[in-house]
Scaffold this active site. Structure first.
Site, mmCIF file in Angstrom:
data_model
loop_
_atom_site.group_PDB
_atom_site.id
_atom_site.type_symbol
_atom_site.label_atom_id
_atom_site.label_comp_id
_atom_site.label_asym_id
_atom_site.label_seq_id
_atom_site.Cartn_x
_atom_site.Cartn_y
_atom_site.Cartn_z
ATOM 1 N N LEU A 17 0.838 -1.192 0.000
ATOM 2 C CA LEU A 17 0.000 0.000 0.000
ATOM 3 C C LEU A 17 0.874 1.243 0.000
ATOM 4 O O LEU A 17 1.968 1.256 0.546
ATOM 5 C CB LEU A 17 -0.892 0.002 1.239
ATOM 6 C CG LEU A 17 -1.969 -1.091 1.278
ATOM 7 C CD1 LEU A 17 -2.731 -1.022 2.595
ATOM 8 C CD2 LEU A 17 -2.926 -0.955 0.115
ATOM 9 N N CYS A 18 0.333 2.287 -0.588
ATOM 10 C CA CYS A 18 0.994 3.582 -0.653
ATOM 11 C C CYS A 18 1.452 3.995 0.753
ATOM 12 O O CYS A 18 0.681 3.833 1.681
ATOM 13 C CB CYS A 18 0.022 4.613 -1.191
ATOM 14 S SG CYS A 18 0.642 6.287 -1.134
ATOM 15 N N PRO A 19 2.607 4.506 0.988
ATOM 16 C CA PRO A 19 3.598 4.902 -0.020
ATOM 17 C C PRO A 19 4.659 3.837 -0.329
ATOM 18 O O PRO A 19 5.666 4.158 -0.956
ATOM 19 C CB PRO A 19 4.267 6.096 0.654
ATOM 20 C CG PRO A 19 4.294 5.719 2.104
ATOM 21 C CD PRO A 19 3.025 4.915 2.345
ATOM 22 N N ASP B 39 -1.834 -1.178 -5.703
ATOM 23 C CA ASP B 39 -2.461 0.020 -5.127
ATOM 24 C C ASP B 39 -2.686 1.046 -6.243
ATOM 25 O O ASP B 39 -1.730 1.532 -6.840
ATOM 26 C CB ASP B 39 -1.549 0.618 -4.046
ATOM 27 C CG ASP B 39 -2.212 1.806 -3.343
ATOM 28 O OD1 ASP B 39 -3.148 2.405 -3.912
ATOM 29 O OD2 ASP B 39 -1.794 2.120 -2.220
#
Ligand code: SF4
Lengths: 80, 347
Positions: free
Chosen positions: A12-14, A39
């Site tokens: 998942l980001c970042p 993502d």
């Protein structure tokens, strides 16, 4: 010029951006990296990171539900 | 100034660090940003998990800030190292489980190491004296400078005039007269400054920079530690605390209930690690069961799963219960009426 691939799926980001950044740091100017992510935010964040870091986004697309971004490494100052 | 000095900025993605960096750029300083990923960041995750609103593309605010400023941003993952800060903060916690003072010391300390390794001259942050979190109290600011090892190479451009001059000011690398004297919780000066610079669309997070300032999140984390009997966590634990509705009917198990499609998909990624359940007769959430439930607990969890799906008013709902290895069975249950759910179950 070499071509590389980076699997940043299920992150998942970042994290996809961080993995991209860390990988790009080891590349030579002109090398190409293809990053594959799940993502959807990567579609926006990786190109932004490239713009501020002096790398060129050659292509970004959705492929089999994954975000795939192809980057060409910028000059020697392109990554740190 | 004879030579362009180089400064490293702590960029959270919020307005204050954006303005602080802009002030430094205006003074001809070469600025690069650092942004730390602790696992608790509000950025990204929740947005990635919850169903996306197509009309509003989400973004990483720190990257956005860096692009507005035209500076380079270095993203640094500190998940493992950060555990010690959260689990055992020397200066304790703030209003919730936010170890802000230790956290600031840690981040500025990282920035100091980066500054030294990259031959930069000083560090600055967007801190404002007297603003939340309390790590911006007057007595807290010197603690951060000292414990990070940055000492007087740490500048706070937004409130520098209220503080003793730092090395960059004394050496004339930056002009102290052009720094600010912002103080307190009033955000109007920052908003006016943003307006004057033409910054629009910046992020204004309600709480702090991370989930640890959130009472509800902290409550879930306390529950995790209490029921495990020790203060530790893995990255997946703290991610799951951000997702879904959490209910603990008993100390030995809890339910994590997806609230919409995006969360169900995200929780689905954990099917191989948890007993999980979902209705087959009606639409409804995917539910993970964390802990060691007895058969009676599984029965209760199934009734709760039915309660949070579209079959909530049906007489019977069929729930498929699957163990992590994939073995599954069907249970016919009646949804648990809401008046039989004690509020204390909700985390
Ligand atoms: S709000 Fe979170 S990230 Fe910000 S200083 Fe406090 S603990 Fe650190």
């Amino acid at each position: 010029m070499n071509r590389y691939q980076l699997d940043a799926r299920n992150l998942l980001c970042p994290m996809p951006v961080i993995r991209t950044q860390d990988r790009m740091a080891a590349l030579q100017s002109g090398d190409i990296l293809e990053v594959r992510c799940t993502d959807p935010g990567a579609m926006q964040d990786i190109p932004t990171w490239c713009r501020i870091s002096g790398h060129e986004v050659l292509d970004s697309r959705i492929e089999d539900g994954d975000v795939v971004v192809t980057i060409r490494a910028g000059g020697p100052a392109g990554s740190k | 100034m004879t030579q362009a000095r180089k400064a490293v900025a702590l960029i959270s993605g919020g307005l204050d660090s954006l303005l602080a960096a802009r002030l430094m750029l205006d003074q001809g300083i070469h600025v690069e940003g650092l942004n730390f990923y602790t696992g608790f960041c509000v950025e990204g995750h929740t947005h990635a998990i919850r169903e996306r609103r197509r009309d509003k593309p989400r973004r990483n605010n720190a990257l956005w800030v860096a692009e507005q400023l035209g500076i380079r941003l270095h993203l640094i993952e500190v998940v493992e190292e950060y555990k010690a800060i959260v689990i055992n903060p020397k200066h304790g916690y703030g209003a919730n489980l936010n170890p802000c003072l230790d956290c600031k010391g840690f981040m500025v300390g990282k920035a100091r190491a980066w500054m030294e390794a990259n031959d930069f001259d000083f560090i600055f942050t967007g801190e404002v004296l007297g603003q939340r979190p309390n790590s911006q109290r007057r007595d807290a600011l010197p603690v951060v400078a000292r414990e990070s090892g940055a000492f007087d190479r740490l500048l706070r451009p937004l409130c520098a005039k209220l503080l003793a001059p730092t090395l960059p000011e004394r050496e004339g690398w930056v002009d102290r007269d052009k720094l600010l004297a912002l103080n307190g919780r009033n955000r109007k000066p920052q908003i006016a400054l943003a307006e004057s610079y033409g910054f629009h669309g910046y992020a204004q997070p309600a709480g702090g920079c991370c989930f640890l300032t959130d009472a509800n999140y902290s409550n879930r984390l306390s529950d995790l530690w209490a029921t495990r009997g020790s203060k530790h966590y893995e990255i997946d634990d703290i991610m799951l605390l951000k997702v879904g509705r959490h209910m603990r009917p008993a100390p030995n198990f809890k339910l994590i209930i997806g609230r919409e499609e995006g969360e169900n998909n995200y929780l689905g990624g954990y099917r191989g690690r948890f007993v999980h359940m979902a209705a087959t007769s009606h639409h409804g959430p995917l539910v993970l069961i964390e802990g060691e439930p007895t058969d009676a607990d599984v029965q209760l969890a199934a009734r709760l799963t039915a309660r949070f799906g579209q079959g909530r008013h049906a007489d019977k709902v069929t729930i498929e219960v699957t163990d992590p290895r994939g073995g599954s069975r069907l249970l016919e249950v009646s949804p648990l009426p809401s008046n039989e759910i004690p509020p204390s179950w909700y985390l």
